[in-house]
Design a protein around this motif. Structure first.
Motif, PDB file in Angstrom:
ATOM      1  N   TYR A 109       0.851  -1.190   0.000  1.00  0.00           N
ATOM      2  CA  TYR A 109       0.000   0.000   0.000  1.00  0.00           C
ATOM      3  C   TYR A 109       0.887   1.239   0.000  1.00  0.00           C
ATOM      4  CZ  TYR A 109      -4.247  -2.657   0.734  1.00  0.00           C
ATOM      5  OH  TYR A 109      -5.316  -3.501   0.562  1.00  0.00           O
ATOM      6  N   ALA A 110       0.629   2.127  -0.974  1.00  0.00           N
ATOM      7  CA  ALA A 110       1.404   3.361  -1.102  1.00  0.00           C
ATOM      8  C   ALA A 110       0.454   4.555  -1.157  1.00  0.00           C
ATOM      9  CB  ALA A 110       2.284   3.309  -2.355  1.00  0.00           C
ATOM     10  N   LYS A 111       0.928   5.699  -0.691  1.00  0.00           N
ATOM     11  CA  LYS A 111       0.096   6.893  -0.539  1.00  0.00           C
ATOM     12  C   LYS A 111      -0.169   7.576  -1.880  1.00  0.00           C
ATOM     13  CE  LYS A 111      -0.101  11.193   2.150  1.00  0.00           C
ATOM     14  NZ  LYS A 111       0.636  12.034   3.133  1.00  0.00           N
ATOM     15  N   VAL A 112      -1.429   7.998  -2.097  1.00  0.00           N
ATOM     16  CA  VAL A 112      -1.812   8.760  -3.287  1.00  0.00           C
ATOM     17  C   VAL A 112      -1.517  10.231  -3.036  1.00  0.00           C
ATOM     18  CG1 VAL A 112      -3.705   9.437  -4.815  1.00  0.00           C
ATOM     19  CG2 VAL A 112      -3.607   7.106  -3.902  1.00  0.00           C
ATOM     20  N   LEU A 113      -0.703  10.834  -3.920  1.00  0.00           N
ATOM     21  CA  LEU A 113      -0.304  12.232  -3.747  1.00  0.00           C
ATOM     22  C   LEU A 113      -1.190  13.192  -4.534  1.00  0.00           C
ATOM     23  CD1 LEU A 113       3.572  11.796  -4.026  1.00  0.00           C
ATOM     24  CD2 LEU A 113       2.159  11.849  -1.953  1.00  0.00           C
ATOM     25  N   SER A 114      -1.656  12.764  -5.726  1.00  0.00           N
ATOM     26  CA  SER A 114      -2.508  13.637  -6.544  1.00  0.00           C
ATOM     27  C   SER A 114      -3.243  12.808  -7.576  1.00  0.00           C
ATOM     28  CB  SER A 114      -1.670  14.725  -7.235  1.00  0.00           C
ATOM     29  OG  SER A 114      -0.782  14.140  -8.189  1.00  0.00           O
ATOM     30  N   ALA A 115      -4.260  13.443  -8.199  1.00  0.00           N
ATOM     31  CA  ALA A 115      -5.033  12.801  -9.268  1.00  0.00           C
ATOM     32  C   ALA A 115      -5.156  13.775 -10.420  1.00  0.00           C
ATOM     33  CB  ALA A 115      -6.422  12.401  -8.765  1.00  0.00           C
ATOM     34  N   SER A 116      -5.116  13.266 -11.648  1.00  0.00           N
ATOM     35  CA  SER A 116      -5.200  14.142 -12.816  1.00  0.00           C
ATOM     36  C   SER A 116      -5.686  13.350 -14.013  1.00  0.00           C
ATOM     37  CB  SER A 116      -3.836  14.764 -13.120  1.00  0.00           C
ATOM     38  OG  SER A 116      -2.866  13.750 -13.367  1.00  0.00           O
ATOM     39  N   SER A 117      -5.909  14.091 -15.128  1.00  0.00           N
ATOM     40  CA  SER A 117      -6.319  13.464 -16.384  1.00  0.00           C
ATOM     41  C   SER A 117      -5.767  14.285 -17.521  1.00  0.00           C
ATOM     42  CB  SER A 117      -7.845  13.392 -16.477  1.00  0.00           C
ATOM     43  OG  SER A 117      -8.228  12.767 -17.676  1.00  0.00           O
ATOM     44  N   PHE A 118      -5.211  13.633 -18.530  1.00  0.00           N
ATOM     45  CA  PHE A 118      -4.626  14.317 -19.673  1.00  0.00           C
ATOM     46  C   PHE A 118      -5.230  13.769 -20.958  1.00  0.00           C
ATOM     47  CE2 PHE A 118      -1.464  14.156 -16.306  1.00  0.00           C
ATOM     48  CZ  PHE A 118      -1.142  15.494 -16.167  1.00  0.00           C
ATOM     49  N   GLY A 119      -5.105  14.531 -22.060  1.00  0.00           N
ATOM     50  CA  GLY A 119      -5.566  14.062 -23.374  1.00  0.00           C
ATOM     51  C   GLY A 119      -7.043  14.293 -23.579  1.00  0.00           C
ATOM     52  N   ASP A 120      -7.679  13.483 -24.433  1.00  0.00           N
ATOM     53  CA  ASP A 120      -9.081  13.670 -24.777  1.00  0.00           C
ATOM     54  C   ASP A 120      -9.994  13.110 -23.696  1.00  0.00           C
ATOM     55  OD1 ASP A 120      -9.159  10.922 -25.083  1.00  0.00           O
ATOM     56  OD2 ASP A 120      -8.831  11.020 -27.247  1.00  0.00           O
ATOM     57  N   GLU A 121     -11.330  13.198 -23.975  1.00  0.00           N
ATOM     58  CA  GLU A 121     -12.322  12.817 -22.974  1.00  0.00           C
ATOM     59  C   GLU A 121     -12.261  11.349 -22.588  1.00  0.00           C
ATOM     60  OE1 GLU A 121     -12.819  14.671 -25.550  1.00  0.00           O
ATOM     61  OE2 GLU A 121     -13.647  16.562 -24.854  1.00  0.00           O
ATOM     62  N   SER A 122     -11.691  10.523 -23.478  1.00  0.00           N
ATOM     63  CA  SER A 122     -11.670   9.091 -23.206  1.00  0.00           C
ATOM     64  C   SER A 122     -10.515   8.678 -22.295  1.00  0.00           C
ATOM     65  CB  SER A 122     -11.579   8.300 -24.527  1.00  0.00           C
ATOM     66  OG  SER A 122     -10.373   8.589 -25.203  1.00  0.00           O
ATOM     67  N   THR A 123      -9.606   9.625 -22.004  1.00  0.00           N
ATOM     68  CA  THR A 123      -8.434   9.288 -21.219  1.00  0.00           C
ATOM     69  C   THR A 123      -8.820   8.966 -19.773  1.00  0.00           C
ATOM     70  OG1 THR A 123      -7.087  10.754 -22.571  1.00  0.00           O
ATOM     71  CG2 THR A 123      -6.177  10.081 -20.460  1.00  0.00           C
ATOM     72  N   THR A 124      -8.262   7.892 -19.241  1.00  0.00           N
ATOM     73  CA  THR A 124      -8.531   7.488 -17.866  1.00  0.00           C
ATOM     74  C   THR A 124      -7.811   8.409 -16.890  1.00  0.00           C
ATOM     75  OG1 THR A 124      -8.705   5.191 -18.582  1.00  0.00           O
ATOM     76  CG2 THR A 124      -8.342   5.570 -16.248  1.00  0.00           C
ATOM     77  N   ALA A 125      -8.448   8.688 -15.765  1.00  0.00           N
ATOM     78  CA  ALA A 125      -7.809   9.475 -14.722  1.00  0.00           C
ATOM     79  C   ALA A 125      -6.591   8.722 -14.198  1.00  0.00           C
ATOM     80  CB  ALA A 125      -8.797   9.752 -13.599  1.00  0.00           C
ATOM     81  N   THR A 126      -5.570   9.465 -13.823  1.00  0.00           N
ATOM     82  CA  THR A 126      -4.339   8.856 -13.340  1.00  0.00           C
ATOM     83  C   THR A 126      -4.045   9.335 -11.920  1.00  0.00           C
ATOM     84  OG1 THR A 126      -3.012  10.636 -14.329  1.00  0.00           O
ATOM     85  CG2 THR A 126      -3.354   8.641 -15.631  1.00  0.00           C
ATOM     86  N   LEU A 127      -3.311   8.511 -11.183  1.00  0.00           N
ATOM     87  CA  LEU A 127      -2.932   8.825  -9.817  1.00  0.00           C
ATOM     88  C   LEU A 127      -1.416   8.946  -9.725  1.00  0.00           C
ATOM     89  CD1 LEU A 127      -5.162   6.205  -7.939  1.00  0.00           C
ATOM     90  CD2 LEU A 127      -5.735   8.586  -8.469  1.00  0.00           C
ATOM     91  N   ASP A 128      -0.966   9.929  -8.970  1.00  0.00           N
ATOM     92  CA  ASP A 128       0.463  10.047  -8.667  1.00  0.00           C
ATOM     93  C   ASP A 128       0.662   9.384  -7.307  1.00  0.00           C
ATOM     94  OD1 ASP A 128       3.101  10.684  -8.473  1.00  0.00           O
ATOM     95  OD2 ASP A 128       2.786  12.800  -7.993  1.00  0.00           O
ATOM     96  N   VAL A 129       1.320   8.217  -7.312  1.00  0.00           N
ATOM     97  CA  VAL A 129       1.478   7.408  -6.101  1.00  0.00           C
ATOM     98  C   VAL A 129       2.917   7.524  -5.603  1.00  0.00           C
ATOM     99  CG1 VAL A 129       1.290   5.102  -5.125  1.00  0.00           C
ATOM    100  CG2 VAL A 129      -0.306   5.832  -6.900  1.00  0.00           C
ATOM    101  N   GLN A 130       3.064   7.771  -4.324  1.00  0.00           N
ATOM    102  CA  GLN A 130       4.391   7.952  -3.732  1.00  0.00           C
ATOM    103  C   GLN A 130       5.304   6.758  -4.024  1.00  0.00           C
ATOM    104  OE1 GLN A 130       4.435   8.275   0.592  1.00  0.00           O
ATOM    105  NE2 GLN A 130       6.086   9.760   0.502  1.00  0.00           N
ATOM    106  N   ASP A 131       6.499   7.064  -4.539  1.00  0.00           N
ATOM    107  CA  ASP A 131       7.542   6.090  -4.877  1.00  0.00           C
ATOM    108  C   ASP A 131       7.244   5.293  -6.148  1.00  0.00           C
ATOM    109  OD1 ASP A 131       9.063   6.716  -2.567  1.00  0.00           O
ATOM    110  OD2 ASP A 131       7.834   5.341  -1.373  1.00  0.00           O
ATOM    111  N   TYR A 132       6.033   5.442  -6.713  1.00  0.00           N
ATOM    112  CA  TYR A 132       5.671   4.647  -7.902  1.00  0.00           C
ATOM    113  C   TYR A 132       5.266   5.498  -9.104  1.00  0.00           C
ATOM    114  CZ  TYR A 132       5.934   0.618  -4.868  1.00  0.00           C
ATOM    115  OH  TYR A 132       6.395  -0.361  -4.014  1.00  0.00           O
ATOM    116  N   GLY A 133       5.162   6.797  -8.918  1.00  0.00           N
ATOM    117  CA  GLY A 133       4.840   7.675 -10.034  1.00  0.00           C
ATOM    118  C   GLY A 133       3.392   7.555 -10.493  1.00  0.00           C
ATOM    119  N   THR A 134       3.181   7.757 -11.807  1.00  0.00           N
ATOM    120  CA  THR A 134       1.836   7.803 -12.369  1.00  0.00           C
ATOM    121  C   THR A 134       1.286   6.404 -12.620  1.00  0.00           C
ATOM    122  OG1 THR A 134       2.303   9.911 -13.454  1.00  0.00           O
ATOM    123  CG2 THR A 134       0.441   8.653 -14.285  1.00  0.00           C
TER     124      THR A 134
END
Length: 238
Positions: A203-228
């Motif tokens: 289990y790693a901590k979630v630092l932020s959430a975001s979404s890039f690209g067009d409407e179909s792009t899945t939301a992504t999480l920035d997870v500590q020590d593991y990146g996007t």
């Protein structure tokens, strides 16, 4: 004389056609800019074409009613598809916002990710799982300093059956908790070939959430020590 009669007939025909357009509410006075700005056949254009077709058909071989109905059905289908596309685009935009909003609720929580790097959580604990392909007669989890390799703690979990096995370190020393040192987790199991390494998930901590690209792009999480990491790949949260 003949030319004058033909001119009068043409004028009368044009006036009659315009009268029909007016009754149908068809705009025939589009400016050059309006026509140039549209590269699609609109409802007014379709009705103009169909009215002209009716007026200029051969009176001895008129088109069948079914032909006109088919034309109208085709136009209705195209219009319906365009409307569906607009609605789907709007729905995709709404879903994208919903995905981001949902992912944002994970901020500050911990999610289970494949990997062996962990940090003490808000309770000063480390939790994770590993999966055994078959029953093991012995299992062991070791925790070491990720930077120096120093062994910090180990625990024998004993025999375990096939499937997921949970592990945790709940009495982490205060010095390690406060320093938030990066800790490496190693799993070993004996499934009949001696002690072998098995990849854990922690289990790693979630630092932020975001979404890039067009409407179909899945939301992504920035997870500590593991990146996007894609939010769709997350199935366990603490």
């Amino acid at each position: 004389m003949k030319g004058k009669i033909m001119s009068n007939v043409d004028s009368a025909g044009a006036a009659a056609q315009q009268a029909i357009f007016d009754k149908l509410g068809i705009n025939t006075n589009k400016t050059a800019e309006q026509r140039a700005s549209s590269d699609k056949l609109g409802q007014d254009d379709f009705l103009q074409l169909m009215t002209a077709q009716l007026q200029n058909q051969d009176p001895f071989a008129p088109m069948e009613n079914g032909d006109f109905i088919a034309q109208m059905a085709q136009f209705s289908t195209v219009s319906g598809i365009e409307e569906i596309n607009k609605n789907l685009s709007a729905l995709s935009a709404d879903m994208r916002q919903a995905r981001i909003a949902t992912a944002s609720t994970l901020l500050g929580h911990s999610v289970l990710v494949p990997g062996g790097l962990a940090r003490p959580d808000s309770n000063g604990e480390i939790h994770g799982v590993f999966e055994l392909p078959q029953a093991a007669s012995a299992t062991r989890v070791s925790y070491s300093d990720a930077a120096t390799g120093e062994l910090l703690h180990n625990e024998d979990l004993g025999p375990q059956g096939t499937g997921l096995v949970g592990f945790s370190w709940t009495d982490i020393p205060a010095a390690l908790r406060d320093a938030q040192r990066k800790i490496k987790v190693d799993i070993e199991a004996n499934t009949g070939k001696g002690m072998e390494s098995i990849g854990p998930s922690v289990y790693a901590k979630v630092l932020s959430a975001s979404s890039f690209g067009d409407e179909s792009t899945t939301a992504t999480l920035d997870v500590q020590d593991y990146g996007t990491i894609s939010a769709n790949s997350i199935d366990r949260i603490r």
